[in-house]
Scaffold this active site. Structure first.
Site, PDB file in Angstrom:
ATOM      1  N   LEU A  20       0.819  -1.222   0.000  1.00 19.58           N
ATOM      2  CA  LEU A  20       0.000   0.000   0.000  1.00 19.58           C
ATOM      3  C   LEU A  20       0.847   1.263   0.000  1.00 19.58           C
ATOM      4  O   LEU A  20       0.381   2.333  -0.386  1.00 19.58           O
ATOM      5  CB  LEU A  20      -0.924   0.015   1.225  1.00 19.58           C
ATOM      6  CG  LEU A  20      -1.781  -1.237   1.459  1.00 19.58           C
ATOM      7  CD1 LEU A  20      -2.563  -1.097   2.754  1.00 19.58           C
ATOM      8  CD2 LEU A  20      -2.716  -1.458   0.282  1.00 19.58           C
ATOM      9  N   LYS A  22       5.282   2.834   0.867  1.00 15.47           N
ATOM     10  CA  LYS A  22       6.661   2.474   1.168  1.00 15.47           C
ATOM     11  C   LYS A  22       7.434   3.651   1.733  1.00 15.47           C
ATOM     12  O   LYS A  22       7.238   4.784   1.300  1.00 15.47           O
ATOM     13  CB  LYS A  22       7.347   1.980  -0.110  1.00 15.47           C
ATOM     14  CG  LYS A  22       8.592   1.153   0.116  1.00 15.47           C
ATOM     15  CD  LYS A  22       9.018   0.496  -1.192  1.00 15.47           C
ATOM     16  CE  LYS A  22      10.153  -0.490  -0.951  1.00 15.47           C
ATOM     17  NZ  LYS A  22      10.516  -1.186  -2.211  1.00 15.47           N
ATOM     18  N   GLY A  23       8.305   3.386   2.711  1.00 13.68           N
ATOM     19  CA  GLY A  23       9.204   4.392   3.258  1.00 13.68           C
ATOM     20  C   GLY A  23      10.634   3.915   3.123  1.00 13.68           C
ATOM     21  O   GLY A  23      10.898   2.928   2.440  1.00 13.68           O
ATOM     22  N   ALA A  24      11.579   4.604   3.779  1.00 13.48           N
ATOM     23  CA  ALA A  24      12.996   4.257   3.652  1.00 13.48           C
ATOM     24  C   ALA A  24      13.306   2.897   4.271  1.00 13.48           C
ATOM     25  O   ALA A  24      14.043   2.100   3.703  1.00 13.48           O
ATOM     26  CB  ALA A  24      13.848   5.342   4.302  1.00 13.48           C
ATOM     27  N   PHE A  25      12.740   2.624   5.464  1.00 15.49           N
ATOM     28  CA  PHE A  25      13.027   1.373   6.158  1.00 15.49           C
ATOM     29  C   PHE A  25      11.774   0.533   6.370  1.00 15.49           C
ATOM     30  O   PHE A  25      11.793  -0.431   7.120  1.00 15.49           O
ATOM     31  CB  PHE A  25      13.664   1.658   7.537  1.00 15.49           C
ATOM     32  CG  PHE A  25      14.894   2.495   7.457  1.00 15.49           C
ATOM     33  CD1 PHE A  25      16.001   2.062   6.748  1.00 15.49           C
ATOM     34  CD2 PHE A  25      14.952   3.725   8.078  1.00 15.49           C
ATOM     35  CE1 PHE A  25      17.145   2.837   6.669  1.00 15.49           C
ATOM     36  CE2 PHE A  25      16.090   4.510   8.006  1.00 15.49           C
ATOM     37  CZ  PHE A  25      17.196   4.062   7.302  1.00 15.49           C
ATOM     38  N   SER A  26      10.670   0.919   5.743  1.00 18.87           N
ATOM     39  CA  SER A  26       9.419   0.205   5.999  1.00 18.87           C
ATOM     40  C   SER A  26       8.561   0.120   4.753  1.00 18.87           C
ATOM     41  O   SER A  26       8.727   0.885   3.809  1.00 18.87           O
ATOM     42  CB  SER A  26       8.635   0.895   7.122  1.00 18.87           C
ATOM     43  OG  SER A  26       8.262   2.197   6.722  1.00 18.87           O
ATOM     44  N   VAL A  27       7.649  -0.833   4.793  1.00 17.75           N
ATOM     45  CA  VAL A  27       6.662  -0.994   3.732  1.00 17.75           C
ATOM     46  C   VAL A  27       5.322  -1.242   4.414  1.00 17.75           C
ATOM     47  O   VAL A  27       5.269  -1.835   5.496  1.00 17.75           O
ATOM     48  CB  VAL A  27       7.055  -2.165   2.784  1.00 17.75           C
ATOM     49  CG1 VAL A  27       7.104  -3.488   3.520  1.00 17.75           C
ATOM     50  CG2 VAL A  27       6.103  -2.258   1.606  1.00 17.75           C
ATOM     51  N   LYS A  43       2.423  -2.296   8.928  1.00 15.33           N
ATOM     52  CA  LYS A  43       3.637  -1.514   8.673  1.00 15.33           C
ATOM     53  C   LYS A  43       4.812  -2.416   9.044  1.00 15.33           C
ATOM     54  O   LYS A  43       4.963  -2.804  10.202  1.00 15.33           O
ATOM     55  CB  LYS A  43       3.632  -0.235   9.517  1.00 15.33           C
ATOM     56  CG  LYS A  43       4.855   0.653   9.305  1.00 15.33           C
ATOM     57  CD  LYS A  43       4.721   1.937  10.123  1.00 15.33           C
ATOM     58  CE  LYS A  43       5.940   2.832   9.981  1.00 15.33           C
ATOM     59  NZ  LYS A  43       5.797   4.088  10.748  1.00 15.33           N
ATOM     60  N   ASP A 136       2.897  16.520  14.037  1.00 13.89           N
ATOM     61  CA  ASP A 136       2.901  16.534  12.568  1.00 13.89           C
ATOM     62  C   ASP A 136       1.485  16.511  12.003  1.00 13.89           C
ATOM     63  O   ASP A 136       1.193  15.765  11.062  1.00 13.89           O
ATOM     64  CB  ASP A 136       3.725  15.363  12.024  1.00 13.89           C
ATOM     65  CG  ASP A 136       4.202  15.604  10.589  1.00 13.89           C
ATOM     66  OD1 ASP A 136       4.262  16.785  10.178  1.00 13.89           O
ATOM     67  OD2 ASP A 136       4.514  14.628   9.890  1.00 13.89           O
TER      68      ASP A 136
END
Length: 488
Positions: A20, A22-27, A43, A136
């Site tokens: 769904l 994606k980040g630098a160290f996670s999906v 996550k 945030d």
């Protein structure tokens, strides 16, 4: 010999489906709990790539999310650590972003905006009652539970959230997304729960007219606007907004955080709790049109950032020029990922680390200034009462407490009338978690000797700092080379 058992609970209990986000160290992937058939969003964090600080942040995020149980907050259902990966199992929220839903509506009024901000305030109030500051709040983190009409607004992404004690104000680092940052954060002042209310004021302003109260392509000018509270209600679009709505915005966008409205107070504001009689029911087509452009700008910036992240051809400076905040999109699925991608996190992390290191250098300079001035009172405020030290004056012995240092302050430093100037060369700061740091540097001290000749002494120093109640204190130092007191 005892054997260690590797946890496989996620692998055993959950089935994974499509990606769904994606980040630098996670999906983030859709998943199903096998025994119940219930769907969630998982996550998945690659813990092998995390630094010690990243591990701390992951633990903090999980701890905070476990604490928060509210219909307007994306719920954490499970937190599972397996070999090399950590799984956070959240609500599967399928309604997309609130702001995208608004522009697809045939009818949108001030009363609708009131209902939206009420749900956001309910989520913020729940956070604050539990000692959590989100830090945030922005459109990307306001999601809808489903595509159904009247679906609940859900606050997401607690990756930057912090835990506070009561109404504690302290410097927790430079965190947030540029256009939603509060004046106190930009001033590097101690802050707390009121930062979320400032962001709510920015969001409410956008909900009513479709554009933000503070805007400039130049980040420095944007920050100057925010610190000055330089916003207004221009004609003609604000002419049709009720005075009560403007009053609530003014109370949220109050520069002084001590005078800013709280979440619980805002929920009692007439524009919120007496919506049916106070808020206008007139359709706001101009707001919808402006909001479409606002959303398009955010998506364009998200696409640009995705390209930059893919090529790794980016700098902290370039990321900091994105006042709207941006989101990375990886999926055509209607399911919304509930984490902020590297848009704000990269910006904040770079800025946060830089600011914290600068803070350590600054407090070290203040301590040396107190030594040069012979100001023992100022010195004791910066040092821990149990300060330990290795220094030339102690002839290689470890000294503890203030008595050893007091002698030099009272009998040499405070009585010296010679001009002294100190330079710190090549300072290297190591951040150890959120509340500890170590600094190593060369210290050059210039002074005039007894015959009026200029002299320079050099020492090599390492200082360990610990933050208590928002204040940095020196807990240990090691100095080699020249002594502190200039010799005639």
């Amino acid at each position: 010999m005892a054997s260690t058992t590797t946890c496989t609970r996620f692998t055993d209990e959950y089935q994974l489906f499509e990606e769904l986000g994606k980040g630098a160290f996670s999906v983030v992937r859709r998943c199903m709990k096998i025994p119940t058939g219930q769907e969630y969003a998982a996550k998945i964090i690659n813990t092998k790539k995390l630094s010690a600080r990243d591990h701390q942040k992951l633990e903090r995020e999980a701890r905070i999310c476990r604490l928060l149980k509210h219909p307007n907050i994306v719920r954490l259902h499970d937190s599972i650590s397996e070999e090399g990966f950590h799984y956070l199992v959240f609500d599967l929220v399928t309604g997309g972003e609130l702001f995208e839903d608004i522009v697809a509506r045939e009818y949108y009024s001030e009363a609708d905006a009131s209902h939206c901000i009420q749900q956001i305030l309910e989520s913020v109030n729940h956070c604050h009652l539990n000692g959590i500051v989100h830090r945030d709040l922005k459109p990307e983190n306001l999601l809808l539970a489903s595509k159904s009409k009247g679906a609940a607004v859900k606050l997401a992404d607690f990756g930057l959230a912090i835990e506070v004690q009561g109404d504690q104000q302290a410097w927790f680092g430079f965190a947030g997304t540029p256009g939603y940052l509060s004046p106190e954060v930009l001033r590097k002042d101690p802050y707390g729960k009121p930062v979320d209310m400032w962001a709510c004021g920015v969001i409410l302003y956008i909900l009513l007219v479709g554009y933000p109260p503070f805007w400039d392509e130049d980040q420095h000018r944007l920050y100057q606007q925010i610190k000055a509270g330089a916003y207004d209600f221009p004609s003609p679009e604000w002419d049709t907004v009720t005075p009560e709505a403007k009053d609530l915005i003014n109370k949220m966008l109050t520069i002084n955080p001590a005078k800013r409205i709280t979440a619980s107070e805002a929920l009692k504001h007439p524009w919120i709790c007496q919506r049916s009689t106070v808020a206008s029911m007139m359709h706001r087509q101009e707001t919808v049109d402006c909001l479409k452009k606002f959303n398009a700008r955010r998506k364009l910036k998200g696409a640009i950032l995705t390209t930059m992240l893919a090529t790794r051809n980016f700098s902290a400076k370039s990321l900091l020029k994105k006042p709207d905040g941006v989101k990375k999109r990886k999926s055509s699925s209607s399911v919304q990922m509930m984490e902020s991608t590297e848009s704000s996190n990269t910006t904040i992390e770079d800025e946060d680390v830089k600011a914290r290191k600068q803070e350590i250098i600054k407090v070290t300079e203040q301590l040396i200034e107190a030594i040069n001035n012979g100001d023992f009172e100022a010195y004791t405020k910066i040092c821990d009462p149990g300060l330990t030290a290795f220094e030339p004056e102690a002839l290689g012995n470890l000294v503890e407490g203030m008595d050893f240092h007091r002698f030099y302050f009272e009998n040499a430093l405070s009585k010296s009338n010679k001009p002294i100037h100190t330079i710190i060369l090549n300072p290297h700061v190591h951040l150890v978690g959120d509340d500890a740091a170590c600094i190593a540097y060369i210290r050059l001290t210039q002074y005039m000797d007894g015959s009026g000749m200029p002299k320079t002494m050099q020492s090599e120093e390492t200082r360990v700092w610990h933050r208590r109640d928002g204040k940095w204190q020196n807990v240990h130092f090691h100095r080699s080379g020249s002594p502190t007191v200039p010799i005639n």
